[in-house]
Scaffold this motif. Structure first.
Motif, short mmCIF file in Angstrom:
data_model
loop_
_atom_site.label_atom_id
_atom_site.label_comp_id
_atom_site.label_asym_id
_atom_site.label_seq_id
_atom_site.Cartn_x
_atom_site.Cartn_y
_atom_site.Cartn_z
N ASP A 211 47.90 3.27 43.42
CA ASP A 211 48.70 4.13 42.25
C ASP A 211 50.25 4.41 42.68
O ASP A 211 51.05 4.50 41.64
N ASP A 212 50.67 4.33 43.91
CA ASP A 212 52.04 4.20 44.23
C ASP A 212 52.95 3.12 43.61
O ASP A 212 53.88 3.06 43.22
N GLU A 213 52.03 1.99 43.62
CA GLU A 213 52.74 0.69 43.35
C GLU A 213 52.64 0.51 41.73
O GLU A 213 53.32 -0.41 41.42
N PHE A 214 51.55 1.07 41.45
CA PHE A 214 50.98 0.57 39.90
C PHE A 214 50.82 1.69 38.88
O PHE A 214 50.47 2.73 39.40
N ASN A 215 50.86 1.74 37.50
CA ASN A 215 50.21 2.88 36.86
C ASN A 215 48.73 2.47 36.77
O ASN A 215 48.53 1.22 36.40
N VAL A 216 47.97 3.52 37.14
CA VAL A 216 46.51 3.03 37.12
C VAL A 216 45.73 4.17 36.08
O VAL A 216 46.24 5.36 36.07
N ILE A 217 45.10 3.66 35.12
CA ILE A 217 44.19 4.52 34.20
C ILE A 217 42.82 3.97 34.43
O ILE A 217 42.44 2.78 34.49
N VAL A 218 42.00 5.11 34.46
CA VAL A 218 40.53 4.71 34.59
C VAL A 218 39.91 5.39 33.29
O VAL A 218 40.21 6.46 32.95
N ARG A 219 39.09 4.44 32.58
CA ARG A 219 38.47 4.91 31.35
C ARG A 219 36.96 4.48 31.70
O ARG A 219 36.52 3.47 31.65
N PRO A 220 36.33 5.59 32.10
CA PRO A 220 34.79 5.56 32.40
C PRO A 220 33.97 5.34 31.07
O PRO A 220 34.69 5.65 30.03
N VAL B 134 28.37 12.46 31.25
CA VAL B 134 27.18 13.43 30.86
C VAL B 134 26.12 12.80 32.09
O VAL B 134 25.60 13.64 32.75
N GLN B 135 26.00 11.66 32.05
CA GLN B 135 25.07 11.03 32.92
C GLN B 135 25.37 10.61 34.29
O GLN B 135 24.38 10.56 35.29
N GLU B 136 26.77 10.76 34.56
CA GLU B 136 27.13 10.35 35.91
C GLU B 136 28.35 11.15 36.36
O GLU B 136 29.49 10.74 36.72
N LYS B 137 28.15 12.53 36.14
CA LYS B 137 29.08 13.31 36.47
C LYS B 137 29.63 13.30 38.12
O LYS B 137 30.69 13.73 38.32
N ASP B 138 28.61 13.15 38.87
CA ASP B 138 29.23 12.99 40.36
C ASP B 138 30.24 11.78 40.57
O ASP B 138 31.22 11.93 41.52
N PHE B 139 30.09 10.66 39.64
CA PHE B 139 31.07 9.52 39.66
C PHE B 139 32.50 10.12 39.12
O PHE B 139 33.38 9.76 39.51
N ILE B 140 32.32 10.90 38.09
CA ILE B 140 33.80 11.59 37.23
C ILE B 140 34.23 12.49 38.40
O ILE B 140 35.35 12.34 38.52
N TYR B 141 33.55 13.18 39.14
CA TYR B 141 34.08 13.99 40.33
C TYR B 141 34.67 13.19 41.43
O TYR B 141 35.89 13.63 41.80
N ILE C 293 42.44 9.84 34.33
CA ILE C 293 41.17 9.65 33.68
C ILE C 293 41.29 9.63 32.01
O ILE C 293 42.02 10.78 31.53
N ASP C 294 40.65 8.66 31.37
CA ASP C 294 40.92 8.80 30.11
C ASP C 294 39.59 9.39 29.64
O ASP C 294 38.54 8.79 29.60
N ARG C 295 39.47 10.57 28.72
CA ARG C 295 38.29 11.34 28.54
C ARG C 295 38.10 11.23 27.09
O ARG C 295 37.09 11.69 26.67
N ASN C 296 38.80 10.68 26.26
CA ASN C 296 38.59 10.61 24.74
C ASN C 296 37.84 9.69 24.45
O ASN C 296 38.12 8.26 24.20
N SER C 297 36.55 10.02 24.10
CA SER C 297 35.43 8.86 23.53
C SER C 297 35.65 8.14 22.32
O SER C 297 35.09 7.26 22.06
N THR C 298 36.51 9.04 21.60
CA THR C 298 36.89 8.27 20.27
C THR C 298 38.15 7.42 20.12
O THR C 298 38.70 7.34 19.14
N ARG C 299 38.75 7.30 21.20
CA ARG C 299 40.06 6.82 21.33
C ARG C 299 40.14 5.47 20.79
O ARG C 299 39.25 4.67 20.96
N ASN C 300 41.42 4.93 20.09
CA ASN C 300 41.56 3.58 19.47
C ASN C 300 41.98 2.90 20.73
O ASN C 300 42.81 3.14 21.47
N MET C 301 41.03 1.91 21.25
CA MET C 301 41.17 1.05 22.43
C MET C 301 42.33 0.39 22.15
O MET C 301 42.73 -0.36 23.40
#
Length: 432
Positions: free
Chosen positions: A285-294, A300-307, A316-324
């Protein structure tokens, strides 16, 4: 919606002729005259739309909407499943408010499936990305008595009242079969595997809307339904319009001085790259812009991964209806593990690398999958050599070679035109 100027005798075809005594006809005419004053509800009496898009998740908006716009409001309705609004924990799903606001603003006609079942409505074609629920490929026959009850239910619903008789969704029959005469499968990504996308339930589909020549060929070999290559309608805007990135840059604090990495881990349980790479990707993250879209279902099913992502302060991109198209346009490199993301990247022509998850290649859903074929052609990073990713990104030669391979894989797996997919699908559907 039925207009008052239409033939006033249309509704007589809806009930058995033996019901129509002179008195019954006179009484029903009176009901229909009053009902026409409630045009917002008359849609329940006799739906005139040929196509129903059956949705189980808000994220499907991003997959279908370009096709809806190309079809036009007069051609289709949206049907929402019983569990559309809430997750398996009984909580409102991520993206529900934005989805509902959007379809209201766009004035899309929408039904709850319970009203469709109670009314005995069957659409000419039902579009789904998979059967959603149920296991049986047959549907229970409806008695004449139930047909009549459901037709009368339509009238009550149209008057804004609750139906007299309640009919539940059949948990055994595959869901699309319960509301449609013919079935259309809208392929949900070009990744194919025997353990998911090529399972036996595909036999219910009369038509497959495929992404390219590869999934069309495999579907033709396995199933009797007709095929049509649509490309990726959801990415039409990526090619056909200028995309404003100002909001994305602001939302994720993207620096113009850094390359942007979009990491899109799939819903994979032990096959997900999140627990293996969260800390390692965060170190970039120091060298690049990093975005994670699970995957939207991971929340819902992998909350431990989100944590795990949150713990490492990843954006983290949390917008499930985002225009990709916005995220893809803002990114210089896509980081994937499995699922449909690698094929989306290839279709739009983005540089792409894989993260290897120890043991995941041998999981049933991945064995002999199309993704494993891709991994033979593109860079695969492991926990041991991920520190070499900056060197790869800073090498123009490496990026050029990657892009050349992406173009080769596009021809192999898609062989179609980039952009314009929604118009092609709409034209095809209107020809049915």
């Amino acid at each position: 919606m039925i207009e008052a100027s239409q033939d006033q005798n249309w509704y007589y075809t809806m009930l058995p002729l033996w019901l129509w005594s002179s008195a019954a006809r006179k009484s029903f005419n009176k009901i229909m005259k009053n009902l026409r004053k409630k045009k917002s509800n008359i849609k329940y009496i006799c739906p005139t739309k040929k196509y129903a898009f059956l949705l189980h998740e808000p994220m499907m908006l991003n997959h279908y909407e370009n096709v809806w716009k190309a079809l036009g409001h007069s051609e289709f309705v949206i049907v929402l499943t019983e569990k559309f609004h809430v997750d398996e924990n009984g909580e409102e799903k991520e993206g529900i408010p934005s989805f509902l606001n959007h379809i209201t603003q766009e004035k899309y006609q929408t039904f709850d499936i319970q009203h469709i079942i109670n009314s005995g409505i069957f659409f000419d074609y039902v579009v789904t990305n998979h059967p959603i629920s149920g296991t049986s490929k047959s549907i229970k026959k409806t008695t004449k008595k139930d047909i009549l009850k459901k037709l009368l239910n339509r009238i009550f619903i149209a008057f804004g009242r609750q139906p007299i008789w309640q009919y539940n969704v059949d948990i055994e029959s595959l869901l699309p079969l319960q509301i449609g005469k013919k079935q259309i499968r809208y392929m949900y990504g070009a990744d194919l595997s025997d353990a998911w996308s090529l399972m036996g339930w595909n036999e219910i589909y009369d038509i497959f809307l495929c992404h390219g020549v590869n999934d069309e060929r495999i579907v033709k070999e396995r199933f009797p339904g007709k095929t049509f290559i649509m490309g990726y309608p959801r990415y039409d805007d990526y090619f056909d319009s200028e995309i404003d990135l100002s909001s994305i840059k602001k939302e994720f604090y993207l620096s113009d001085q850094k390359k942007t990495l979009l990491w899109m881990p799939t819903l994979g349980g032990v096959g997900s790259s999140i627990p293996v790479y969260a800390k390692l990707i965060a170190d970039l993250d120091d060298e690049f812009n990093v975005i994670v879209r699970p995957h939207p279902l991971s929340f819902v099913q992998e909350k431990d991964f989100i944590y795990e992502l949150e713990k490492n302060n990843l954006k983290i991109d949390r917008n499930s209806t985002r225009n990709m198209n916005e995220l893809f346009s803002a990114s210089d490199l896509i980081i994937a593990d499995y699922g449909g993301t690698p094929f989306s990247s290839i279709f739009i022509g983005k540089n792409l690398i894989f993260l290897d998850v120890p043991g995941a290649d041998s999981m049933p859903i991945n064995v002999d999958s199309s993704v494993l074929e891709l991994k033979k052609h593109l860079p695969v990073f492991t926990p041991e050599n991920i520190q070499n990713l900056p060197q790869f990104l800073n090498s123009q030669t490496s990026l050029d070679e990657n892009k050349k391979m992406i173009d080769y894989l596009f021809e192999k797996y898609f062989g179609s035109t980039r952009g314009g997919g929604s118009a092609r699908v709409a034209k095809f559907l209107k020809s049915l």
